[in-house]
Design an enzyme around this catalytic site. Structure first.
Site, mmCIF file in Angstrom:
data_model
loop_
_atom_site.group_PDB
_atom_site.id
_atom_site.type_symbol
_atom_site.label_atom_id
_atom_site.label_comp_id
_atom_site.label_asym_id
_atom_site.label_seq_id
_atom_site.Cartn_x
_atom_site.Cartn_y
_atom_site.Cartn_z
ATOM 1 N N ASN A 9 0.232 -15.767 12.130
ATOM 2 C CA ASN A 9 0.784 -15.482 10.806
ATOM 3 C C ASN A 9 1.883 -14.434 10.978
ATOM 4 O OD1 ASN A 9 1.332 -14.740 8.199
ATOM 5 N ND2 ASN A 9 -0.682 -13.861 7.767
ATOM 6 N N LYS A 11 3.983 -13.367 8.903
ATOM 7 C CA LYS A 11 4.261 -12.596 7.681
ATOM 8 C C LYS A 11 5.775 -12.519 7.460
ATOM 9 C CE LYS A 11 -0.126 -10.395 8.323
ATOM 10 N NZ LYS A 11 -1.041 -9.313 8.069
ATOM 11 N N HIS A 97 -4.374 -15.449 1.269
ATOM 12 C CA HIS A 97 -4.320 -14.267 2.135
ATOM 13 C C HIS A 97 -4.464 -13.002 1.285
ATOM 14 C CE1 HIS A 97 -2.867 -11.240 4.909
ATOM 15 N NE2 HIS A 97 -3.155 -12.097 5.876
ATOM 16 N N SER A 215 -6.608 -7.508 13.022
ATOM 17 C CA SER A 215 -6.366 -6.718 14.235
ATOM 18 C C SER A 215 -6.912 -7.371 15.505
ATOM 19 C CB SER A 215 -6.924 -5.293 14.081
ATOM 20 O OG SER A 215 -6.255 -4.619 13.038
#
Ligand code: PGA
Length: 254
Positions: A9, A11, A97, A215
């Site tokens: 992802n 972003k 999300h 993470s």
């Protein structure tokens, strides 16, 4: 065996040239490695989707969007629709999300509409669920995730549900450097799978791919992915550097 997935992802990151370089590196890797039971998906910003699908056509790399509109077409300035994505051969879309829930006020109900829209146009939703830190501290994390599933995806019939990928992303772990422990991830993934079995049936539960996100990086991926109910990861920050992302893919495929 369930399909294992590593999805990146991106972003809102990368210029055109940077995106081009990163896609090239990933394509090179995917082309030259026989990834047996692992699918690699990249979810770049929508302006780079065509670049990604062009490359992906030559390989077994898959491409996903990060969002789609709950409307089909019309006067919704700035939005991107499911039919547009389908027409560009985008096979996946991240939906629900936590950043969209937080910054764009997406509710479980709106997310359900987006899930329906994606499925109508042959796009597999990567449906994100997960609790906030105070919810976990109060011990409500299972209830929160259950409600998200009930209100956004459990209305689907069994066939449609079969096209969903779940991503468990505890919000307190996203972009914070704090990863859920391997036990915390397994415990929630097992719970999600048992809810799916209860709602549909044993086989549907066993065949649903459930990714961990938050993470996840090349150092902790192997341990997280080794859990029986963790079928790969939805990777944010660590998907922006090709060497790091490739190491994560390798940690699931060996
Ligand atoms: P992160 O993001 O890996 O940077 O924590 C994961 C995600 O938001 O999907």
């Amino acid at each position: 065996m369930r399909t294992q997935i590593v999805a990146g992802n991106w972003k809102m990151n990368k210029t055109f040239e940077e995106a081009d370089d990163l896609i090239n590196d990933i394509v090179d890797f995917v082309k030259n490695h026989n990834l047996e039971n692992t699918a690699v998906i990249i979810c770049p910003p929508s302006v780079y989707l065509e670049l990604a699908t062009d490359f992906a056509n030559e390989t077994n790399l898959h491409v996903g969007a990060q969002n789609l509109s709950n409307y089909e077409s019309g006067a919704y300035t700035g939005e991107i629709s499911a039919p547009m994505l389908e027409s560009m051969e985008v096979g996946y879309c991240i939906i629900g999300h936590s950043e969209r829930r937080k910054y764009f006020n997406e509710t479980n109900e709106m997310i359900a509409e987006k899930v329906n829209m994606a499925l109508k146009y042959n796009i597999s939703p990567i449906f994100c669920c997960g609790e906030l830190l105070p919810e976990r501290e109060k011990g409500n994390h299972f209830d929160i995730v259950k409600k998200q599933l009930e209100e956004s995806v459990f209305h689907l019939n069994k066939t449609d549900f079969g096209n969903i990928i779940i991503a468990y992303e505890p919000v307190w772990a996203i972009g914070t450097g704090v990863t859920a422990t391997s036990d915390q991830a397994q415990e929630m993934h097992y719970y999600i799978r048992s809810l799916i079995k209860e709602k549909y049936d044993e086989e549907t539960g066993e065949s649903t791919t459930i990714l961990y996100g938050g993470s996840c990086n090349s150092k902790n991926a192997k341990e997280l992915f080794a859990n029986p109910d963790v079928d790969g990861g939805l990777i944010g920050g660590a998907s922006l550097k090709s060497d790091e992302f490739i190491k994560i893919i390798q940690s699931i495929d060996d």
